[in-house]
Structures are given as C-alpha cells and as structure tokens.
Design a protein around this motif. Sequence first.
Motif, PDB file in Angstrom:
ATOM      1  N   LYS A 262      -0.197  -6.587 -14.810  1.00 44.00           N
ATOM      2  CA  LYS A 262       0.384  -7.807 -14.265  1.00 44.00           C
ATOM      3  C   LYS A 262      -0.195  -8.084 -12.884  1.00 44.00           C
ATOM      4  N   ASP A 263       0.030  -9.318 -12.424  1.00 42.88           N
ATOM      5  CA  ASP A 263      -0.496  -9.670 -11.090  1.00 42.88           C
ATOM      6  C   ASP A 263       0.383  -9.029 -10.022  1.00 42.88           C
ATOM      7  N   LYS A 264      -0.204  -8.867  -8.822  1.00 38.30           N
ATOM      8  CA  LYS A 264       0.461  -8.145  -7.755  1.00 38.30           C
ATOM      9  C   LYS A 264       1.610  -8.926  -7.149  1.00 38.30           C
ATOM     10  N   GLU A 265       1.519 -10.250  -7.181  1.00 39.02           N
ATOM     11  CA  GLU A 265       2.582 -11.056  -6.571  1.00 39.02           C
ATOM     12  C   GLU A 265       3.903 -10.894  -7.318  1.00 39.02           C
ATOM     13  N   ALA A 266       3.856 -10.774  -8.675  1.00 39.61           N
ATOM     14  CA  ALA A 266       5.092 -10.634  -9.456  1.00 39.61           C
ATOM     15  C   ALA A 266       5.727  -9.263  -9.269  1.00 39.61           C
ATOM     16  N   ILE A 267       4.914  -8.294  -8.804  1.00 38.17           N
ATOM     17  CA  ILE A 267       5.419  -6.934  -8.705  1.00 38.17           C
ATOM     18  C   ILE A 267       5.817  -6.584  -7.278  1.00 38.17           C
ATOM     19  N   ALA A 268       5.436  -7.411  -6.307  1.00 44.05           N
ATOM     20  CA  ALA A 268       5.721  -7.101  -4.895  1.00 44.05           C
ATOM     21  C   ALA A 268       7.216  -6.986  -4.645  1.00 44.05           C
ATOM     22  N   ASP A 269       7.972  -7.961  -5.118  1.00 43.05           N
ATOM     23  CA  ASP A 269       9.420  -7.914  -4.904  1.00 43.05           C
ATOM     24  C   ASP A 269      10.060  -6.745  -5.665  1.00 43.05           C
ATOM     25  N   LEU A 270       9.495  -6.399  -6.830  1.00 39.53           N
ATOM     26  CA  LEU A 270      10.021  -5.274  -7.602  1.00 39.53           C
ATOM     27  C   LEU A 270       9.794  -3.967  -6.859  1.00 39.53           C
ATOM     28  N   ARG A 271       8.634  -3.868  -6.137  1.00 40.86           N
ATOM     29  CA  ARG A 271       8.359  -2.649  -5.383  1.00 40.86           C
ATOM     30  C   ARG A 271       9.386  -2.470  -4.273  1.00 40.86           C
ATOM     31  N   ALA A 272       9.715  -3.551  -3.610  1.00 40.31           N
ATOM     32  CA  ALA A 272      10.703  -3.487  -2.530  1.00 40.31           C
ATOM     33  C   ALA A 272      12.077  -3.067  -3.071  1.00 40.31           C
ATOM     34  N   LEU A 273      12.423  -3.566  -4.270  1.00 43.56           N
ATOM     35  CA  LEU A 273      13.712  -3.209  -4.870  1.00 43.56           C
ATOM     36  C   LEU A 273      13.765  -1.720  -5.194  1.00 43.56           C
ATOM     37  N   PHE A 274      12.702  -1.189  -5.796  1.00 45.60           N
ATOM     38  CA  PHE A 274      12.680   0.234  -6.137  1.00 45.60           C
ATOM     39  C   PHE A 274      12.687   1.115  -4.890  1.00 45.60           C
ATOM     40  N   GLN A 275      12.014   0.651  -3.817  1.00 49.65           N
ATOM     41  CA  GLN A 275      12.011   1.437  -2.592  1.00 49.65           C
ATOM     42  C   GLN A 275      13.412   1.526  -1.995  1.00 49.65           C
ATOM     43  N   THR A 276      14.087   0.382  -1.959  1.00 51.23           N
ATOM     44  CA  THR A 276      15.461   0.381  -1.448  1.00 51.23           C
ATOM     45  C   THR A 276      16.359   1.284  -2.303  1.00 51.23           C
ATOM     46  N   ALA A 277      16.189   1.216  -3.633  1.00 48.85           N
ATOM     47  CA  ALA A 277      17.013   2.036  -4.536  1.00 48.85           C
ATOM     48  C   ALA A 277      16.764   3.521  -4.310  1.00 48.85           C
ATOM     49  N   ASP A 278      15.499   3.901  -4.066  1.00 49.02           N
ATOM     50  CA  ASP A 278      15.203   5.316  -3.817  1.00 49.02           C
ATOM     51  C   ASP A 278      15.817   5.791  -2.510  1.00 49.02           C
ATOM     52  N   LEU A 279      15.801   4.913  -1.480  1.00 46.70           N
ATOM     53  CA  LEU A 279      16.408   5.285  -0.210  1.00 46.70           C
ATOM     54  C   LEU A 279      17.925   5.462  -0.339  1.00 46.70           C
ATOM     55  N   VAL A 280      18.538   4.595  -1.127  1.00 42.87           N
ATOM     56  CA  VAL A 280      19.995   4.679  -1.298  1.00 42.87           C
ATOM     57  C   VAL A 280      20.369   5.944  -2.074  1.00 42.87           C
ATOM     58  N   LYS A 281      19.613   6.254  -3.152  1.00 44.46           N
ATOM     59  CA  LYS A 281      19.975   7.381  -4.015  1.00 44.46           C
ATOM     60  C   LYS A 281      19.612   8.728  -3.415  1.00 44.46           C
ATOM     61  N   PHE A 282      18.517   8.775  -2.648  1.00 43.99           N
ATOM     62  CA  PHE A 282      18.050  10.087  -2.184  1.00 43.99           C
ATOM     63  C   PHE A 282      18.170  10.281  -0.663  1.00 43.99           C
ATOM     64  N   ALA A 283      18.256   9.182   0.111  1.00 49.11           N
ATOM     65  CA  ALA A 283      18.329   9.307   1.574  1.00 49.11           C
ATOM     66  C   ALA A 283      19.640   8.776   2.127  1.00 49.11           C
TER      67      ALA A 283
END
Length: 362
Positions: A262-283
């Motif tokens: 997929k193109d990078k623009e459609a995945i940019a917001d998804l990357r930010a969501l997963f990063q926030t989720a990892d910080l909440v669950k593990f940090a």
Amino acid sequence: MKRKSILFLVLLLSIIGGPRAVAQSVIVDATIDSLQIYIGEQAKIKLQATFDADKHAVFPVYPDTLVRGVEVLDIAKPDTQLLNNGQRAVVTQTYTITSFDSALYYLPPMEVLVDNKPYYSKALALKVYSMDVPIDPENPEQFFGPKTIMKAPFAWEDWYVAITAALLFTPFLLLLIFLTKRIRDNKPIIRKVKVEPKLPAHQVAMKEIERIKAEKIWQKGQPKEYYTELTNALRTYIKERFGFNALEMTSSEIISKLMEIKDKEAIADLRALFQTADLVKFAKHNPMMNENDANLINAIDFINETKEKEDENAKPQPTEITVVEKRSLRTKLLLGAGILVLVMILVGSIIYIASELYNYFA
C-alpha cells in the motif's frame, strides 16, 4: 360193509361239525398294571377283545367312576391289531383309574358288545393304601409335621428381565427430565442451521469500532483495554483484507508488511495509532482525550481507504449461523405424547422391579 359204515360216519361228522370249526369264539380279557397303589396314585386297566375281523365291538364307557371309590381319569383311544391275514382282530382299550380312599376294591367284570352280544372279562381287585407319615421306631413319641415350603435357590436367569428394566430406567429417566425441561422453557429439541451471507471484512471491522466507540472505555479510565480492543479490530481486518496473519505479528511487522502493498500516506496514520497503543500497553502511557478520538478516526479512515471495492454482481459468500427454531403446536403435541410414553414406561418398570423384589423377599 363195516369199513363203509365208518367212512360214512366220518363224512357225516365233518359235514355237521364243519361250520363250528370255522367259526371262532370271542375272547375278552382284562389286566391291571398294579394291584396295589397309594392314595392319589394311578393304575391302568387294559381291556382286550379278540374276535373275527368282520364283526363290530363296542367297549364300555365310564363317565366318572368305575365303582364307588374308584375314579376313571382317562379312556385312551382303542388300539386295533389284525391277525391271521386280517381274519382276526385284537382291540385293546386302556382305562386310567385312581382312588382317594384307602380300601380293597372289587372291580367287576367289564362288558364288551360284539355284534350286540355281550361278553365279559374276569373280575379284578385293587388295594389302595393311605400314605402314613413314617415314625421313628426308637422314638415313637416324636412326631415331625409336614415341612415348610422351601425357597428356590437364587438364579440369575430369573432376574434378567428385572435387571434389563433397571438398566433402561436411568436413560429413560434422563430423557424424560431433558424433554420436560425443554418444553417448560419453551426451547427446541433440535436447532435449525440457517445459512446467511458473510459480511465483508470492512463491515465487520466498522461494527466492532462502532461498539468500541459506544462503550467509551477510555472515558472510564481504561486506556489499555481501549487500545487493545481497537488494535485487535484492526489486526482482524488486516488479516481478512490483505491475507497475512496480523494477529500474530508485532506493530512494526504489520506496518512493514503493509508498506509493501500500500502507499505510505494511507499507512502513516496507522503507524501513529500502533505507536500510541504500544506506549499505552507497555509503557503505561496515558494519552489525552483528543488523542484517543484522533486514533479512533485514524482507524476508521484506514479501513475506508483500504477496503475492497464491492462487486454488485458478485454473490455473497455464505456462512452458517445457528438460529433457534420456534416450536410449533404439532411439535408441542409430539413432545407431550413422548413424555407421556416415557412416564408410562418408567412407571411400568418401577412396578415390575418392585413386584419381583417383593416376590423374592416375601
């Protein structure tokens, strides 16, 4: 002259005595197989008549008694034998007799009619003894009365039916309880499987996100649960949409896999969501309210941008869904009849087992 006179006399005697020599006499005889019996025992009298085969014989018939005190129990069919090339006949009639009074009985001659002419047998005698209880000669004062009825020994063969009824009692009882409970709760005995079309992956994901949005878990101070459910919904969507197992992959592995297709623009917001989720669950990161709302919108945007276009002519993929069938009146009647039959079987089994136990221990 003297010689001629002798020959004439012999010839005359043969002419006169010829018919008497040809005609033979009737013989009637009676025998008894036992001259002495105990009270209630049986004896057999054989009445035998011998006569020319061209004659007819009639044997006596006794309705119930031969003489007073001697009863006739049975009269057998006559047995006929032919002798001398069928010229003579021997007919035997058997009478079964008994007596219940001890005495010496005189049995008179028995009459047989041969061509309506009576012939008689010899007389017989029958001694009937009473069945005295034996006495010990050394201790005559001791008298032991009749013994009590003895119980038959235990045999498994006599209990096969009762054991079978007992073994069948338990499953029938369980079935009766099950049917009674189902009809009381108005639930079906059999569930009907109904085939319904399978929803596309993006529709399933949007329904799950709408549920998460309606519950507002993040407002209850549970950010970890909120991001866990949100990322699981996205992982399931990615698995169904792109064909790789995102449920078993880390956030960075999912992003790298999506970058290939997929193109990078459609995945940019998804990357930010997963990063926030990892910080909440593990940090133990505690995001702001607007950040939670933004990540929810990012998830919706990703699904809308990457969802597969629907083909109006394509047939929906079927899936099996179990649906509870409403019970009809006919089904209720059949259930009622089945319960009634089971109750009758169980009651009959209980009565039979109880009667067998009572007869055994009585």
